[in-house]
Design an enzyme around this catalytic site. Structure first.
Site, PDB file in Angstrom:
ATOM      1  N   ASP A 473       0.832  -1.201   0.000  1.00 55.26           N
ATOM      2  CA  ASP A 473       0.000   0.000   0.000  1.00 55.26           C
ATOM      3  C   ASP A 473       0.871   1.258   0.000  1.00 55.26           C
ATOM      4  O   ASP A 473       2.075   1.210   0.294  1.00 55.26           O
ATOM      5  CB  ASP A 473      -0.889  -0.044   1.251  1.00 55.26           C
ATOM      6  N   ASP A 543     -10.863   1.971  -3.407  1.00 52.75           N
ATOM      7  CA  ASP A 543     -11.454   1.712  -2.092  1.00 52.75           C
ATOM      8  C   ASP A 543     -12.972   1.754  -2.172  1.00 52.75           C
ATOM      9  O   ASP A 543     -13.647   1.400  -1.207  1.00 52.75           O
ATOM     10  CB  ASP A 543     -10.968   2.754  -1.075  1.00 52.75           C
TER      11      ASP A 543
END
Ligand code: DGJ
Length: 722
Positions: A473, A543
């Site tokens: 990430d 997301d």
């Protein structure tokens, strides 16, 4: 495939489908300048591209240079359009007169030093033209590299700058490619923000400069390093278009300029805003690679060329062609609040319905129970996970699942042991505030010792348990473009040196763990680009896991990227990002358009939902070869109507998917016409009904969409053997 037609001074790069033409034209003193005269459908006589009045007429009071389609335009020579190079000299000069010096044709495709690029597996797949241009005054040598693939409508381009003089030079701009086209073109690009990445926008042609880019230190949520120039009449299925994609993950700019003489120029490369590079005597600078795709079969034709190139010759390693596991990630199920019992309960529920891998997301290390600490401290929080990763991973494997882990290696929390030990290891400017975002700073990857720390600490994590998957990430963008190692006016090198450092780290770690499947992520899809895909074959798309929002995101992403690159998960309702409730079936049938997985607490599903999910997983396993590797075609756009549709097809089967946004009374859905199938083929459904590919394309197929909001329909047809 590459020919130099000596008497015409024309370079012809060609294959069965396309030609790319460069030409040398003399000035009155006998110097030769390099033009890019054509890219498009295959030509028989490429020298015909020199027979144009376009470069000569109409500019009597204007600089003739602004008519010429330069292959490598420099600033300050009467070509007023956006340049590709700006070279600042010690005496204050800023231009370069680039004249032809020589060329070489080499088989295959050479790698770019320190940078990712598309590749060949065999030299016969491509040929590369290296053209040297030279500026006598500065002694700057510019080597342009153009590769043409034998079987693809693809040309790649990059440029290497070598200071062969004795004086230092400062590169103020060093882009990768200039594409020159006659006429006017719509510009299509993918824009967005967090949770709404890669939305499609089509901007009509106009006598103006249009540009997209990023100055965030990452390719970013806002724009993708990808643009299309399409004729105004070009559609998804017909018409000429040119796709340009930059194999780079940092600051970029793509500028499209159309002038009054109907000349369109696109320049793509590193964004000049935070860039300046000291090129000392004897040094060289390599630009990132740009990939150009031509299609005369509309936008789908272009996308399919990108998909197969990126799937087969950008992604690499063991996982390139392997089927990706159905996974369950605990992020939206638990966020930071988990313990082994919770984790194992979710994993067990997953195993029962056919899930193949469990992924432990953020919060397992340091003392991290929310997002305000511990990035950089890559050791397990034994209070939360007694026995560490080794024990948890063993329990997960005992259930018969693979085990994956989340890391965010490029970051440092001010509240971390790492920061206390090395406060100078983050990007910062001396004597200035350090701007935090999500309570974190960015590690200074321009420095070798910082790169080495990441390599060793993350290798230790991956080596500490039986880890099969890593989610890498990166949750914030740059603020200060400064590094302890780059003072004295070299701050402008920070951003690109960061990328070089990152690519070194990624290369090292992914080579050390070839069996591990890596997935990249950046606050969802904030770094979804070909540079990262060269190391990690899939990226977390967004997301936003709401099924309806995902239609637009996945549809937009498919303009450049294959389905095998997109992470797509089923999440809970009401959706955590936007609060919408959609049926479990629709959430699954949208997610099967990418690497299928879950992002919810499976122990909380009802019996009916569990049955539906079990059915969906078993179908995903049956068809994932086709959805990941088959040809993907967009049929109906979520940007244009209430119904979205797409198809996947390979030699074994055809998968057609349709989605309804809102239900309306008496809303009659027309048959959906399929595209690109072999007309003679026949397909059979599970009841034995036979469908002719010809008819599916001419008349279409009637989707059986449930009459309710946010419904979906998927049909799997098996191809009959002849
Ligand atoms: C952002 C990612 O996109 C999410 O999936 C999750 O991994 C969080 N970061 C964790 O902090």
């Amino acid at each position: 495939m590459i020919q130099f037609i000596e008497d015409k001074r024309v370079f012809h790069l060609f294959n069965h489908d396309v030609s790319f033409v460069l030409a040398l034209i003399p000035d009155r003193w006998g110097n030769e300048e390099l033009l890019m005269t054509y890219y498009g459908k295959r030509l028989n006589h490429p020298e015909c591209t020199l027979r144009t009045s376009q470069w000569r007429e109409g500019a009597s009071f204007d600089s003739p240079r602004q008519l010429l389609p330069y292959a490598c335009p420099t600033d300050g020579r009467g070509d007023f359009r956006p340049p590709m190079l700006r070279v600042l000299q010690e005496n204050g000069g800023m231009t370069a007169e680039l004249f032809f010096q020589g060329y070489e044709i080499v088989p295959g495709k050479p790698d770019l030093q320190g940078l990712p690029s598309v590749y060949t597996e065999d030299d016969s797949e491509a040929e590369t033209l290296l053209i040297r241009l030279f500026d006598r005054k500065t002694k700057l040598m510019v080597q342009l590299a153009y590769t043409i693939y034998a079987e693809r409508p693809v040309v790649t381009a990059s440029c290497k700058l070598v200071n062969q003089g004795e004086n230092d030079l400062l590169l103020d701009q060093a882009a990768s490619v200039t594409l020159s086209l006659p006429g006017s073109y719509d510009m299509i690009h993918l824009h967005g923000a967090w949770a709404k990445e890669r939305q499609v926008e089509r901007i009509p042609a106009g006598c103006m400069t249009r540009s997209i880019g990023s100055v965030r230190g990452a390719s970013g949520h806002e724009h993708n390093p990808f643009a299309v120039l399409a004729l105004p009449q070009t559609t998804e299925h017909a018409g000429d278009c040119f796709g340009v994609s930059l194999v780079y993950s940092g600051d970029f700019e793509m500028t499209v300029d159309e002038n009054a003489y109907y000349t369109t120029r696109l320049v793509a490369g590193i964004h000049p805003r935070h860039f300046s590079w000291h090129l000392h005597a004897g040094e060289s600078f390599q630009t990132p690679e740009a990939v150009l795709v031509f299609s005369e079969n509309g936008l789908n034709g272009m996308s399919q060329s990108f998909h197969s190139l990126y799937r087969e010759r950008l992604c690499r390693g063991e996982w390139r062609d392997r089927q990706r596991p159905v996974l369950i990630n605990n992020w939206e199920a638990t966020y930071f609040d988990f313990n082994p019992e919770k984790i194992l309960a979710i994993a067990r529920a997953g195993k029962e319905i056919g899930v193949e891998m469990f992924v432990l997301d953020d919060g397992w290390f340091g003392k991290r129970n929310n997002d305000d600490s511990s990035l950089g401290d890559w050791y397990v929080n034994e209070q939360k996970l007694p026995g560490g990763l080794k024990s948890l991973s063993a329990s997960i494997h005992d259930l018969g699942l693979q085990f994956g882990i989340w890391v965010e290696p490029e970051m440092i929390s001010p509240d971390s042991d790492l920061y206390r030990a090395h406060p100078d290891w983050c990007l910062h400017e001396s004597d200035r505030m350090r701007t935090e975002a999500r309570n974190q700073l960015i590690l200074d990857l321009t420095r070798t010792e910082v790169q080495d720390y990441i390599i060793s600490s993350i290798s230790k994590v991956i080596g500490s348990g039986d880890i099969n998957y890593v989610k890498w990430d990166m949750n914030r963008n740059f603020a200060e473009f400064g590094s302890e190692s780059l003072r004295d006016g070299r701050e402008g090198e920070t951003s690109h040196r960061y990328m070089l450092g990152l690519y070194r780290v990624l290369h090292e770690i992914t080579s050390r763990f070839p069996h591990v499947l890596f997935e990249s992520c950046s606050g969802g899809g904030g770094r979804f680009d070909p540079g990262i895909l060269a190391y990690m074959p899939q990226t977390w798309t967004s997301d936003d896991t709401d099924a309806e929002e995902r239609l637009r995101i996945q549809y937009g992403t498919s303009y450049c990227y294959p389905a095998s690159a997109m992470g797509a998960h089923v999440s809970a309702v009401p959706n955590h990002q936007i609060g919408r409730s959609t049926p479990i079936r629709t959430r699954c049938e949208v997610a099967l358009g990418g690497n299928f997985g879950f992002e919810l607490d499976l122990t909380k599903l009802t019996k009916e939902e569990i049955e539906e999910v079990r059915r969906q997983i078993s179908r995903v396993k049956e068809i994932r070869e086709t959805t990941a590797q088959g040809a993907f075609t967009r049929l109906l756009s979520p940007y244009e109507g209430n119904i979205t549709a797409w198809q996947f097809a390979d030699e074994k089967r055809l998968v057609v998917c349709a989605y309804r946004t809102l239900a309306h009374p008496n809303d009659r859905q027309l048959p959906i016409r399929l595209h690109g199938l072999c007309a003679d083929a026949e397909y059979v459904d599970e009841k034995g009904n036979v469908y002719s590919a010809n008819d599916l394309m001419a008349f279409g197929i009637q989707p059986d969409l449930p009459q309710r909001d946010f419904s979906s329909w998927v049909m799997v047809l098996i191809k009959k053997e002849n």
